[in-house]
Write an enzyme that holds these catalytic residues in place. Sequence first.
Site, PDB file in Angstrom:
ATOM      1  N   LYS A   1       0.526  -1.021  -0.212  1.00  0.00           N
ATOM      2  CA  LYS A   1       0.396  -0.191  -0.009  1.00  0.00           C
ATOM      3  C   LYS A   1       1.239   1.611   0.234  1.00  0.00           C
ATOM      4  O   LYS A   1       0.795   1.781   1.099  1.00  0.00           O
ATOM      5  CB  LYS A   1      -0.615  -0.358   0.915  1.00  0.00           C
ATOM      6  CG  LYS A   1      -1.988   0.989   1.662  1.00  0.00           C
ATOM      7  CD  LYS A   1      -2.869   0.460   0.020  1.00  0.00           C
ATOM      8  CE  LYS A   1      -4.019   1.360   0.142  1.00  0.00           C
ATOM      9  NZ  LYS A   1      -4.828   1.463  -0.564  1.00  0.00           N
TER      10      LYS A   1
ATOM     11  N   ASP B   1      -5.610  -2.869  -2.035  1.00  0.00           N
ATOM     12  CA  ASP B   1      -6.898  -2.610  -3.037  1.00  0.00           C
ATOM     13  C   ASP B   1      -7.366  -3.132  -4.360  1.00  0.00           C
ATOM     14  O   ASP B   1      -7.637  -4.204  -4.461  1.00  0.00           O
ATOM     15  CB  ASP B   1      -6.982  -1.139  -2.936  1.00  0.00           C
ATOM     16  CG  ASP B   1      -6.549  -0.538  -3.011  1.00  0.00           C
ATOM     17  OD1 ASP B   1      -5.192  -0.804  -3.085  1.00  0.00           O
ATOM     18  OD2 ASP B   1      -7.108   1.094  -2.823  1.00  0.00           O
TER      19      ASP B   1
END
Length: 370
Positions: free
Chosen positions: A194, A227
């Site tokens: 991330k 994600d």
Amino acid sequence: MSNLKQVVVIDGEGIGPEVMAEARRVLRWFVSEGKLGIETRDGLYGAEAYRRTGKIVPDDTAAALKSADAILFGATGGPDYDALPPEAKRQGNLLRIRKSLDLFANLRPIVAIPALAEASSLKNRVLEGVDFVILRELSSGLYFGEPRGIETLPNGERRGVNTHSYTSGEIRRVARFGFELARMRRRRLCSVDKSNVMEAGQLWRQEVQALHDAEFSDVELSHMLVDNCAMQIVRAPAQFDVLLTDNMFGDILSDAAAMATGSLGMLPSASFGPVGADGKRAALFEPVHGSAPDIAGKGVANPLGAILSVALALRLSLGEPGAAARLERAVADALATGICTRDILHDGGSLVGTRAMGDAVLAALARTEA
Ligand code: NAD
């Protein structure tokens, strides 16, 4: 000292004893075939161990774990475990076992078995060719970072804190494991982080890229944000070969990936420590699922995650790749007869319990060629 490889088998809690009974039968089958140089011993663990010895991991279990060539673990958790004093959990539990053996590399193979296509929530065309490994860093990151805890603020509010932290050394050793694994497969590694939001994610990406450029440029490396990865796993899972990620992301992504196999109950895993001075690596094999208190004691749990964990142990720690392949074939053959436990029940399937699924794998083993 015996020349036989030492395997410690721990049932644990909830459905642990039920699924491990089947894993043990499979292991015994190989031993009784006379082709496996292993010795097994049982290790006590969990709420029952605490009642008997005052410790969740009794001393003799801890000693056996340290010298084992492979550890097979069922599951931990549930109401009995939750009721144990926090101090006992701090002294020793599965997380501490992983930490004490420095198990930093956790492998979760995700393979879509054709006979289970109807049990999966994904479409048949999405499942075609799905065969990848999630490599999760297991000894650091958000689950271990300090400071952590719950504190009361001066204004009376409470605040929960966990720390997501990685050092370059921690990232590099799991990345190295991943690149070496990719070299044994289709030479493709996708690193998941991330890095658009988290500094630890930026370091993760930089270190993986630097190791790749210095030593593993023969492996195709890509980077993906977590994600997007969660979406890609259900959109087009066949694109992955080795998927490398951190502790928490790996925990979550592998449950999502389980759906490609039809059920969490199908997934095996393997965790490895560093190579020691004696050339050995600590290795723990366990189904990905937990203790499933909702179905514990009912004889309905799927034992295949535990049985496939035996196959991983045979291949990766016990030097028996032929036996591993034979066991994986036997699982696929057993499922091809149409039998299924409740979690993988599909149209046209015939429902069986834990023991009958173990029987079917043993029968298929007896039918398969060595
Ligand atoms: P879980 O994996 O135990 O169960 C999730 C769901 O999947 C439940 O509906 C369960 O019935 C089903 N399921 C799981 N394994 C199955 C199997 N082999 N066959 C059929 N169905 C199966 O996760 P949870 O409910 O979130 O957690 C229950 C307990 O397990 C908690 O105490 C948790 O901390 C613990 N846990 C332990 C481990 C481990 O031992 N490594 C891993 C995850 C969770």
